[in-house]
Design a protein around this motif. Structure first.
Motif, PDB file in Angstrom:
ATOM      1  N   ALA A  39       0.835  -1.200   0.000  1.00  0.00           N
ATOM      2  CA  ALA A  39       0.000   0.000   0.000  1.00  0.00           C
ATOM      3  C   ALA A  39       0.875   1.257   0.000  1.00  0.00           C
ATOM      4  O   ALA A  39       0.630   2.198  -0.772  1.00  0.00           O
ATOM      5  CB  ALA A  39      -0.936  -0.006   1.207  1.00  0.00           C
ATOM      6  N   ASN A  40       1.885   1.276   0.844  1.00  0.00           N
ATOM      7  CA  ASN A  40       2.783   2.431   0.904  1.00  0.00           C
ATOM      8  C   ASN A  40       3.548   2.617  -0.404  1.00  0.00           C
ATOM      9  O   ASN A  40       3.683   3.732  -0.904  1.00  0.00           O
ATOM     10  CB  ASN A  40       3.770   2.287   2.067  1.00  0.00           C
ATOM     11  CG  ASN A  40       3.109   2.464   3.411  1.00  0.00           C
ATOM     12  OD1 ASN A  40       2.053   3.094   3.526  1.00  0.00           O
ATOM     13  ND2 ASN A  40       3.696   1.893   4.442  1.00  0.00           N
ATOM     14  N   GLN A  41       4.046   1.519  -0.968  1.00  0.00           N
ATOM     15  CA  GLN A  41       4.818   1.586  -2.206  1.00  0.00           C
ATOM     16  C   GLN A  41       3.987   2.103  -3.371  1.00  0.00           C
ATOM     17  O   GLN A  41       4.469   2.882  -4.188  1.00  0.00           O
ATOM     18  CB  GLN A  41       5.372   0.198  -2.544  1.00  0.00           C
ATOM     19  CG  GLN A  41       6.202   0.180  -3.819  1.00  0.00           C
ATOM     20  CD  GLN A  41       6.803  -1.192  -4.106  1.00  0.00           C
ATOM     21  OE1 GLN A  41       7.015  -1.986  -3.198  1.00  0.00           O
ATOM     22  NE2 GLN A  41       7.073  -1.458  -5.357  1.00  0.00           N
ATOM     23  N   LEU A  42       2.721   1.668  -3.448  1.00  0.00           N
ATOM     24  CA  LEU A  42       1.873   2.022  -4.588  1.00  0.00           C
ATOM     25  C   LEU A  42       0.949   3.203  -4.322  1.00  0.00           C
ATOM     26  O   LEU A  42       0.217   3.619  -5.217  1.00  0.00           O
ATOM     27  CB  LEU A  42       1.048   0.797  -5.018  1.00  0.00           C
ATOM     28  CG  LEU A  42       1.850  -0.438  -5.443  1.00  0.00           C
ATOM     29  CD1 LEU A  42       0.908  -1.575  -5.808  1.00  0.00           C
ATOM     30  CD2 LEU A  42       2.775  -0.112  -6.598  1.00  0.00           C
ATOM     31  N   GLY A  43       0.976   3.724  -3.094  1.00  0.00           N
ATOM     32  CA  GLY A  43       0.119   4.856  -2.759  1.00  0.00           C
ATOM     33  C   GLY A  43      -1.356   4.491  -2.713  1.00  0.00           C
ATOM     34  O   GLY A  43      -2.212   5.281  -3.107  1.00  0.00           O
ATOM     35  N   LEU A  44      -1.643   3.284  -2.221  1.00  0.00           N
ATOM     36  CA  LEU A  44      -3.019   2.800  -2.126  1.00  0.00           C
ATOM     37  C   LEU A  44      -3.406   2.601  -0.666  1.00  0.00           C
ATOM     38  O   LEU A  44      -2.536   2.487   0.193  1.00  0.00           O
ATOM     39  CB  LEU A  44      -3.153   1.448  -2.851  1.00  0.00           C
ATOM     40  CG  LEU A  44      -2.817   1.415  -4.337  1.00  0.00           C
ATOM     41  CD1 LEU A  44      -2.763  -0.023  -4.826  1.00  0.00           C
ATOM     42  CD2 LEU A  44      -3.835   2.217  -5.121  1.00  0.00           C
ATOM     43  N   ALA A  45      -4.698   2.510  -0.427  1.00  0.00           N
ATOM     44  CA  ALA A  45      -5.171   2.168   0.907  1.00  0.00           C
ATOM     45  C   ALA A  45      -4.866   0.689   1.158  1.00  0.00           C
ATOM     46  O   ALA A  45      -4.920  -0.133   0.239  1.00  0.00           O
ATOM     47  CB  ALA A  45      -6.666   2.424   1.027  1.00  0.00           C
ATOM     48  N   GLU A  46      -4.568   0.373   2.406  1.00  0.00           N
ATOM     49  CA  GLU A  46      -4.270  -1.017   2.748  1.00  0.00           C
ATOM     50  C   GLU A  46      -5.471  -1.926   2.460  1.00  0.00           C
ATOM     51  O   GLU A  46      -5.301  -3.079   2.038  1.00  0.00           O
ATOM     52  CB  GLU A  46      -3.858  -1.116   4.212  1.00  0.00           C
ATOM     53  CG  GLU A  46      -3.223  -2.425   4.584  1.00  0.00           C
ATOM     54  CD  GLU A  46      -2.652  -2.439   5.992  1.00  0.00           C
ATOM     55  OE1 GLU A  46      -2.381  -3.540   6.480  1.00  0.00           O
ATOM     56  OE2 GLU A  46      -2.483  -1.368   6.606  1.00  0.00           O
ATOM     57  N   THR A  47      -6.678  -1.399   2.654  1.00  0.00           N
ATOM     58  CA  THR A  47      -7.883  -2.193   2.364  1.00  0.00           C
ATOM     59  C   THR A  47      -8.003  -2.491   0.866  1.00  0.00           C
ATOM     60  O   THR A  47      -8.477  -3.559   0.480  1.00  0.00           O
ATOM     61  CB  THR A  47      -9.163  -1.498   2.864  1.00  0.00           C
ATOM     62  OG1 THR A  47      -9.213  -0.175   2.319  1.00  0.00           O
ATOM     63  CG2 THR A  47      -9.205  -1.434   4.378  1.00  0.00           C
ATOM     64  N   THR A  48      -7.558  -1.558   0.037  1.00  0.00           N
ATOM     65  CA  THR A  48      -7.563  -1.783  -1.413  1.00  0.00           C
ATOM     66  C   THR A  48      -6.616  -2.921  -1.767  1.00  0.00           C
ATOM     67  O   THR A  48      -6.955  -3.796  -2.573  1.00  0.00           O
ATOM     68  CB  THR A  48      -7.158  -0.502  -2.168  1.00  0.00           C
ATOM     69  OG1 THR A  48      -8.075   0.530  -1.848  1.00  0.00           O
ATOM     70  CG2 THR A  48      -7.112  -0.723  -3.668  1.00  0.00           C
ATOM     71  N   GLN A  52      -7.595  -6.499  -3.467  1.00  0.00           N
ATOM     72  CA  GLN A  52      -6.969  -6.937  -4.716  1.00  0.00           C
ATOM     73  C   GLN A  52      -6.269  -8.295  -4.554  1.00  0.00           C
ATOM     74  O   GLN A  52      -6.287  -9.112  -5.466  1.00  0.00           O
ATOM     75  CB  GLN A  52      -5.985  -5.881  -5.225  1.00  0.00           C
ATOM     76  CG  GLN A  52      -6.638  -4.613  -5.708  1.00  0.00           C
ATOM     77  CD  GLN A  52      -7.534  -4.865  -6.905  1.00  0.00           C
ATOM     78  OE1 GLN A  52      -7.145  -5.497  -7.879  1.00  0.00           O
ATOM     79  NE2 GLN A  52      -8.753  -4.363  -6.835  1.00  0.00           N
ATOM     80  N   VAL A  53      -5.665  -8.524  -3.394  1.00  0.00           N
ATOM     81  CA  VAL A  53      -5.022  -9.814  -3.120  1.00  0.00           C
ATOM     82  C   VAL A  53      -6.081 -10.911  -3.097  1.00  0.00           C
ATOM     83  O   VAL A  53      -5.913 -11.965  -3.719  1.00  0.00           O
ATOM     84  CB  VAL A  53      -4.228  -9.770  -1.793  1.00  0.00           C
ATOM     85  CG1 VAL A  53      -3.836 -11.166  -1.341  1.00  0.00           C
ATOM     86  CG2 VAL A  53      -2.994  -8.887  -1.937  1.00  0.00           C
ATOM     87  N   GLN A  54      -7.181 -10.657  -2.413  1.00  0.00           N
ATOM     88  CA  GLN A  54      -8.268 -11.644  -2.356  1.00  0.00           C
ATOM     89  C   GLN A  54      -8.823 -11.919  -3.750  1.00  0.00           C
ATOM     90  O   GLN A  54      -9.085 -13.071  -4.108  1.00  0.00           O
ATOM     91  CB  GLN A  54      -9.386 -11.161  -1.431  1.00  0.00           C
ATOM     92  CG  GLN A  54      -8.990 -11.140   0.019  1.00  0.00           C
ATOM     93  CD  GLN A  54     -10.021 -10.457   0.905  1.00  0.00           C
ATOM     94  OE1 GLN A  54     -10.829  -9.663   0.444  1.00  0.00           O
ATOM     95  NE2 GLN A  54      -9.985 -10.768   2.196  1.00  0.00           N
ATOM     96  N   ARG A  55      -8.989 -10.875  -4.525  1.00  0.00           N
ATOM     97  CA  ARG A  55      -9.493 -11.007  -5.886  1.00  0.00           C
ATOM     98  C   ARG A  55      -8.534 -11.851  -6.735  1.00  0.00           C
ATOM     99  O   ARG A  55      -8.951 -12.748  -7.472  1.00  0.00           O
ATOM    100  CB  ARG A  55      -9.666  -9.623  -6.501  1.00  0.00           C
ATOM    101  CG  ARG A  55     -10.186  -9.623  -7.909  1.00  0.00           C
ATOM    102  CD  ARG A  55     -10.300  -8.196  -8.401  1.00  0.00           C
ATOM    103  NE  ARG A  55     -10.905  -8.141  -9.713  1.00  0.00           N
ATOM    104  CZ  ARG A  55     -10.870  -7.100 -10.500  1.00  0.00           C
ATOM    105  NH1 ARG A  55     -10.262  -5.983 -10.110  1.00  0.00           N
ATOM    106  NH2 ARG A  55     -11.438  -7.120 -11.680  1.00  0.00           N
TER     107      ARG A  55
END
Length: 79
Positions: A39-48, A52-55
């Motif tokens: 999340a930090n590396q890609l600038g995304l929310a941890e929930t996102t 995406q991992v689950q998907r």
């Protein structure tokens, strides 16, 4: 031969993932990063990242389980 086939099946399955989803799952699996790090590396929310991992896991399971069952069947004699 079968290991080569499994490898190609996995690569094909990974290539069917949406770009961001594939990027996230590769960071998680290949580089061993935690969701928070991704999340930090890609600038995304941890929930996102978690979503995406689950998907990615769901899509990969749906594609690979039938193939792996078929390979197992072949290795056990087929017929």
């Amino acid at each position: 031969m079968i290991n080569y086939w499994k490898h190609n099946c996995l690569l094909n399955a990974l290539n069917t993932l949406p770009d961001k989803c594939r990027e996230i799952i590769l960071l998680k699996i290949v580089e061993g990063k935690k969701n928070k790090e991704i999340a930090n590396q890609l600038g995304l929310a941890e929930t996102t990242v978690k979503t995406q991992v689950q998907r990615a896991y769901r899509i990969l399971r749906e594609q690979l389980i039938p193939i792996l069952l078929f390979i197992s069947w072949l290795q056990n004699g087929g017929y």
